[in-house]
Design an enzyme around this catalytic site. Structure first.
Site, PDB file in Angstrom:
ATOM      1  N   HIS A 198     -34.700 -22.679  82.575  1.00 21.92           N
ATOM      2  CA  HIS A 198     -33.978 -21.583  81.907  1.00 21.92           C
ATOM      3  C   HIS A 198     -32.482 -21.865  81.790  1.00 21.92           C
ATOM      4  O   HIS A 198     -31.758 -21.070  81.167  1.00 21.92           O
ATOM      5  CB  HIS A 198     -34.173 -20.270  82.658  1.00 21.92           C
ATOM      6  CG  HIS A 198     -35.580 -19.761  82.649  1.00 21.92           C
ATOM      7  ND1 HIS A 198     -36.314 -19.604  81.492  1.00 21.92           N
ATOM      8  CD2 HIS A 198     -36.404 -19.387  83.677  1.00 21.92           C
ATOM      9  CE1 HIS A 198     -37.523 -19.156  81.795  1.00 21.92           C
ATOM     10  NE2 HIS A 198     -37.605 -19.010  83.107  1.00 21.92           N
ATOM     11  N   ASP A 251     -44.899 -23.930  82.136  1.00 20.08           N
ATOM     12  CA  ASP A 251     -44.533 -22.766  82.938  1.00 20.08           C
ATOM     13  C   ASP A 251     -44.916 -21.489  82.185  1.00 20.08           C
ATOM     14  O   ASP A 251     -44.886 -21.455  80.956  1.00 20.08           O
ATOM     15  CB  ASP A 251     -43.022 -22.790  83.193  1.00 20.08           C
ATOM     16  CG  ASP A 251     -42.557 -21.779  84.229  1.00 20.08           C
ATOM     17  OD1 ASP A 251     -42.530 -20.576  83.900  1.00 20.08           O
ATOM     18  OD2 ASP A 251     -42.208 -22.183  85.342  1.00 20.08           O
ATOM     19  N   HIS A 293     -43.283 -18.912  81.814  1.00 19.40           N
ATOM     20  CA  HIS A 293     -42.111 -18.411  81.092  1.00 19.40           C
ATOM     21  C   HIS A 293     -41.618 -19.471  80.117  1.00 19.40           C
ATOM     22  O   HIS A 293     -41.611 -20.663  80.428  1.00 19.40           O
ATOM     23  CB  HIS A 293     -40.992 -18.058  82.073  1.00 19.40           C
ATOM     24  CG  HIS A 293     -41.389 -17.103  83.152  1.00 19.40           C
ATOM     25  ND1 HIS A 293     -41.992 -17.520  84.322  1.00 19.40           N
ATOM     26  CD2 HIS A 293     -41.276 -15.748  83.234  1.00 19.40           C
ATOM     27  CE1 HIS A 293     -42.230 -16.460  85.081  1.00 19.40           C
ATOM     28  NE2 HIS A 293     -41.808 -15.375  84.440  1.00 19.40           N
ATOM     29  N   ASP A 295     -46.819 -20.986  87.769  1.00 14.64           N
ATOM     30  CA  ASP A 295     -46.919 -19.525  87.784  1.00 14.64           C
ATOM     31  C   ASP A 295     -47.934 -19.021  86.762  1.00 14.64           C
ATOM     32  O   ASP A 295     -48.017 -17.823  86.505  1.00 14.64           O
ATOM     33  CB  ASP A 295     -45.559 -18.861  87.563  1.00 14.64           C
ATOM     34  CG  ASP A 295     -44.751 -19.489  86.442  1.00 14.64           C
ATOM     35  OD1 ASP A 295     -45.260 -20.405  85.783  1.00 14.64           O
ATOM     36  OD2 ASP A 295     -43.601 -19.063  86.232  1.00 14.64           O
TER      37      ASP A 295
END
Length: 359
Positions: free
Chosen positions: A126, A162, A164, A249
């Site tokens: 990120h 991931d 996200h 995740d």
């Protein structure tokens, strides 16, 4: 050749708080699992110590102003956002995480190992050129990619699985046709980006590829996207090396997400990626840990499945946490597979002007 694991006890230093999702236990429980399973006693495995990234290596990706901000805030503490605080000493922890990604890349390029799993923290995907976010400070994968390119690798493919969207990595390479960035992620979800029309700009148009999936998406969805989108693009692009931003995740026990992958599903995906790397880029595969917050449940099992696949070990004994009702509850989504099929068809149409494999 052997499979490398980049790890140091330094990766257990960073801590925002004892209850923060991105805490020490993310790796300490994984290392306990590896020791219990005898991973470090196997002849196929070699432990690689990380180095610290230099300032110039970080500046290949991040701005001097942002790096200076991290350095200054690391003296007394600071904050990027409510989820991304800067504890005193952060910059040292962030530099050794980024340096671990570089150490892993060097081990692969030097042919010390066939492939490598960098078990570093804090994570990085990120983090953009001039800011951190979402538990991330320095973009470990992007720094490793620029290092690979300085060492002669012209084309790099990044697969970010991931849960996200890897918005920071996408931003860094959005105009760069030398890096093919692919992301499979839950949508709508944090950070809110990663729709299929985000394909890159200028010379980089067509080189950012986003595969947003519904909550409840399982091993079947990811295997479908691998065959329909990821493998054709990889074979068309012909990268010199593959980097995976490996966030675990997506596992059905993760407390922050809503996906439904299993440890065996992760192992199967990584097995297919090792075959791909062997086929198109001499096995060069650098895997870098991102998210994964089921610290006592899914994360140790998924990390074990990934290292087993990288090392060519028997995958039939990969186990799951004994919480299978969570998997059943998450997998009930009737939209997941039909939604993935529709999304893949639309994505192929969007990418058709840029890629022969969808022509």
């Amino acid at each position: 050749m052997k499979t490398g694991i980049v790890f140091s006890s330094s990766y257990l230093h960073h801590q925002q708080s004892e209850t923060h999702p991105e805490r020490v236990e993310r790796l300490s429980y994984t290392m306990d699992q590896f020791i219990e399973e005898g991973i470090f006693d196997l002849p196929e495995i070699v432990l690689i110590p990380p180095k610290k990234a230099t300032r110039s290596e970080v500046l290949s990706v991040h701005t001097d102003k942002y790096l200076s901000f991290l350095e200054e805030a690391s003296v007394t503490g600071g904050m990027i956002d409510i989820d991304t605080r800067i504890p005193p000493g952060l910059i040292g922890d962030a530099l050794i995480a980024a340096g671990g990604a570089i150490s892993g890349a060097d081990a692969v390029l030097n042919q010390d190992v066939r492939n490598v799993f960098v078990l570093c923290r804090p994570p990085g995907h990120h983090a953009g050129p001039d800011r951190g976010a979402g538990f991330c400070y320095l973009n470990n994968a992007a720094i490793a990619v620029r290092h690979l390119q300085r060492r002669g690798m012209r084309r790099i493919m990044i697969l970010d699985w991931d849960a996200h969207h890897g918005n920071g990595t996408q931003e860094i390479f959005y105009r760069d046709p030398s890096v093919l960035f692919l992301s499979v992620h839950q949508y709508p979800f944090y950070p809110g980006s990663g729709q299929i029309d985000e394909i890159g700009k200028d010379e980089g148009a067509g080189y950012s590829v986003n595969m947003p999936v519904h909550a409840g998406s399982s091993d079947q969805v990811y295997s479908y996207l691998l065959g329909e989108i990821i493998l054709p693009l990889a074979e068309n692009f012909q990268p010199d090396c593959i980097v995976i931003s490996a966030g675990q995740d997506n596992h059905f026990t993760d407390p922050l997400t809503g996906l439904a992958l299993t440890a065996r599903g992760y192992a199967g995906l990584m097995h297919e990626m090792t075959i791909l790397a062997d086929t198109i880029c001499f096995g060069r595969l650098v895997v870098i840990l991102e998210g994964g917050y089921s610290v006592e449940g899914g994360l140790p099992y998924t990390n074990l499945g990934i290292i087993a696949a990288l090392a060519g070990l028997d995958l039939s004994s990969i186990r799951e946490p004994e919480i299978l009702h969570d998997l059943l509850n998450r997998s009930i989504s009737e939209m997941a597979m039909p939604g993935a099929i529709r999304m893949a068809a639309d994505l192929k149409k969007t990418l058709r002007p840029y890629w022969n494999c969808f022509g």
